[in-house]
Structure formats: structure tokens, C-alpha cells
Design a protein around this motif. Structure first.
Motif, mmCIF file in Angstrom:
data_model
loop_
_atom_site.group_PDB
_atom_site.id
_atom_site.type_symbol
_atom_site.label_atom_id
_atom_site.label_comp_id
_atom_site.label_asym_id
_atom_site.label_seq_id
_atom_site.Cartn_x
_atom_site.Cartn_y
_atom_site.Cartn_z
ATOM 1 N N SER A 144 -41.008 -24.619 33.456
ATOM 2 C CA SER A 144 -41.005 -24.998 34.864
ATOM 3 C C SER A 144 -41.918 -24.074 35.646
ATOM 4 O O SER A 144 -42.046 -22.888 35.315
ATOM 5 C CB SER A 144 -39.592 -24.919 35.447
ATOM 6 O OG SER A 144 -38.713 -25.797 34.785
ATOM 7 N N CYS A 145 -42.508 -24.620 36.690
ATOM 8 C CA CYS A 145 -43.407 -23.845 37.543
ATOM 9 C C CYS A 145 -43.110 -24.217 38.986
ATOM 10 O O CYS A 145 -43.352 -25.345 39.395
ATOM 11 C CB CYS A 145 -44.856 -24.142 37.202
ATOM 12 S SG CYS A 145 -46.056 -23.453 38.364
ATOM 13 N N GLN A 188 -44.073 -33.642 37.453
ATOM 14 C CA GLN A 188 -43.789 -32.860 38.655
ATOM 15 C C GLN A 188 -42.707 -33.494 39.486
ATOM 16 O O GLN A 188 -42.466 -34.696 39.415
ATOM 17 C CB GLN A 188 -45.054 -32.679 39.472
ATOM 18 C CG GLN A 188 -45.641 -33.972 40.000
ATOM 19 C CD GLN A 188 -47.012 -33.745 40.608
ATOM 20 O OE1 GLN A 188 -47.369 -32.654 41.030
ATOM 21 N NE2 GLN A 188 -47.814 -34.797 40.651
ATOM 22 N N GLY A 238 -38.676 -20.711 31.643
ATOM 23 C CA GLY A 238 -38.374 -21.644 30.568
ATOM 24 C C GLY A 238 -38.910 -21.280 29.209
ATOM 25 O O GLY A 238 -38.671 -22.006 28.238
ATOM 26 N N ARG A 244 -38.984 -26.715 27.532
ATOM 27 C CA ARG A 244 -39.504 -27.225 28.803
ATOM 28 C C ARG A 244 -39.766 -26.049 29.735
ATOM 29 O O ARG A 244 -38.861 -25.276 30.036
ATOM 30 C CB ARG A 244 -38.542 -28.205 29.463
ATOM 31 C CG ARG A 244 -39.172 -28.896 30.676
ATOM 32 C CD ARG A 244 -38.309 -29.957 31.290
ATOM 33 N NE ARG A 244 -37.339 -29.417 32.234
ATOM 34 C CZ ARG A 244 -36.835 -30.089 33.258
ATOM 35 N NH1 ARG A 244 -37.231 -31.328 33.489
ATOM 36 N NH2 ARG A 244 -35.929 -29.540 34.049
ATOM 37 N N GLU A 301 -43.239 -19.071 36.919
ATOM 38 C CA GLU A 301 -42.921 -19.851 35.723
ATOM 39 C C GLU A 301 -41.561 -19.440 35.171
ATOM 40 O O GLU A 301 -41.108 -18.307 35.365
ATOM 41 C CB GLU A 301 -43.963 -19.634 34.610
ATOM 42 C CG GLU A 301 -45.398 -19.852 35.000
ATOM 43 C CD GLU A 301 -46.095 -18.577 35.398
ATOM 44 O OE1 GLU A 301 -47.337 -18.536 35.292
ATOM 45 O OE2 GLU A 301 -45.404 -17.613 35.802
ATOM 46 N N TYR A 352 -43.542 -29.348 35.604
ATOM 47 C CA TYR A 352 -42.891 -29.107 34.319
ATOM 48 C C TYR A 352 -43.882 -29.332 33.182
ATOM 49 O O TYR A 352 -44.826 -30.117 33.292
ATOM 50 C CB TYR A 352 -41.697 -30.043 34.134
ATOM 51 C CG TYR A 352 -40.696 -29.966 35.247
ATOM 52 C CD1 TYR A 352 -40.724 -30.881 36.295
ATOM 53 C CD2 TYR A 352 -39.722 -28.975 35.266
ATOM 54 C CE1 TYR A 352 -39.814 -30.814 37.329
ATOM 55 C CE2 TYR A 352 -38.790 -28.901 36.295
ATOM 56 C CZ TYR A 352 -38.845 -29.826 37.323
ATOM 57 O OH TYR A 352 -37.927 -29.744 38.348
ATOM 58 N N CYS A 390 -48.886 -20.730 34.696
ATOM 59 C CA CYS A 390 -49.036 -21.848 35.608
ATOM 60 C C CYS A 390 -49.993 -21.425 36.718
ATOM 61 O O CYS A 390 -50.005 -20.255 37.135
ATOM 62 C CB CYS A 390 -47.681 -22.229 36.195
ATOM 63 S SG CYS A 390 -47.719 -23.611 37.349
ATOM 64 N N GLN A 425 -43.148 -30.334 29.328
ATOM 65 C CA GLN A 425 -42.259 -30.629 28.222
ATOM 66 C C GLN A 425 -43.052 -30.490 26.935
ATOM 67 O O GLN A 425 -44.063 -31.184 26.754
ATOM 68 C CB GLN A 425 -41.697 -32.048 28.343
ATOM 69 C CG GLN A 425 -40.792 -32.463 27.197
ATOM 70 C CD GLN A 425 -39.506 -31.672 27.142
ATOM 71 O OE1 GLN A 425 -38.862 -31.430 28.162
ATOM 72 N NE2 GLN A 425 -39.118 -31.249 25.946
ATOM 73 N N THR A 485 -42.324 -28.391 42.167
ATOM 74 C CA THR A 485 -42.181 -27.873 40.803
ATOM 75 C C THR A 485 -42.916 -28.769 39.815
ATOM 76 O O THR A 485 -42.855 -29.996 39.920
ATOM 77 C CB THR A 485 -40.698 -27.778 40.422
ATOM 78 O OG1 THR A 485 -40.033 -26.887 41.328
ATOM 79 C CG2 THR A 485 -40.534 -27.259 39.009
#
Length: 124
Positions: free
Chosen positions: A21-22, A72, A8, A19, A6, A80, A96, A82, A78
């Protein structure tokens, strides 16, 4: 071996956005579930959003529906999250996870691959 990382997280004021991210690597199956979980201080881990890697099915906890969006990019493996209109109650460690999927749905998250987490802090 599947790895989930992960990124962000950070600190924002109430009403702000972040946001997450993973990125998943090492996965051999294209059919899976990806989820975002959070754990607030002195509380258990709760699922806030999840998505099928096919992108057809999404889940949102009632506390974040309408404010958070999971999406995604399969080309980048990845997912996401938000997060808009953040509240102090959204504060916590965000994790994640990736788990398998059957026709019945996602396999238990307890047996998923988990990331190390990213901290989100929302101040009032």
C-alpha cells in the motif's frame, strides 16, 4: 509538502502473494502519476508498475506483467500493488513515488516525491 508512505512488505516463499500500500498526503493536484519501483541488492532502481491517478493508464514492466496488479482508491489517496506468484527475483526494496502529469504523460520520476520503501523478500 507531499508525503508518500509505503506499507505491506514482508517475507514470503516463492509462489506466495503480498499486497503493498502507498498512501499519499499533502497533494494539491488530482492529476498525477503514482508508481511502484524496486531496487534489488547491487542493482539500480527499476519501475515495475505505474498508474495515472485518473486510473485510465497503467504500465507494467515485462518481468511482472500478469503477476502484479496496480490499483488505487482515490477516496483514500492510496495506491496498491497486488503481487502474486512471487519469485526470488522479486526480492528488493519497493518504493512508491508520486509525480505530476501533463497531457504528454508523467513528469520525470527523478523529481517525484518518494517514500522510504518497504522490503520484500521472496525465498525459494
Amino acid at each position: 509538502q507531499v508525503q508518500v508512505v509505503e506499507s505491506g512488505g514482508g517475507s514470503v516463499q516463492a509462489g506466495g502473494s503480498l499486497r503493498l500500500s502507498c498512501a499519499a498526503s499533502g497533494a494539491t493536484s488530482s492529476s498525477a502519476c503514482m508508481g511502484w519501483f524496486r531496487q534489488a541488492p547491487r542493482k539500480g532502481r527499476e519501475r515495475v508498475a505505474s498508474i495515472y491517478t485518473s486510473g485510465i493508464n497503467t504500465f507494467y514492466d515485462a518481468s511482472v506483467a500478469g503477476r502484479f496488479t496496480i490499483s488505487q482508491d482515490n477516496a483514500k489517496n492510496t495506491v496498491y500493488l497486488q503481487m502474486n506468484s512471487l519469485k526470488p527475483d522479486d526480492t528488493g526494496m519497493y518504493y512508491c513515488a508520486r509525480t505530476g502529469r501533463t497531457r504528454s504523460g508523467c513528469l520525470p520520476w527523478d523529481s517525484a516525491y518518494w517514500g522510504q520503501g518497504t522490503q520484500v523478500t521472496v525465498s525459494s
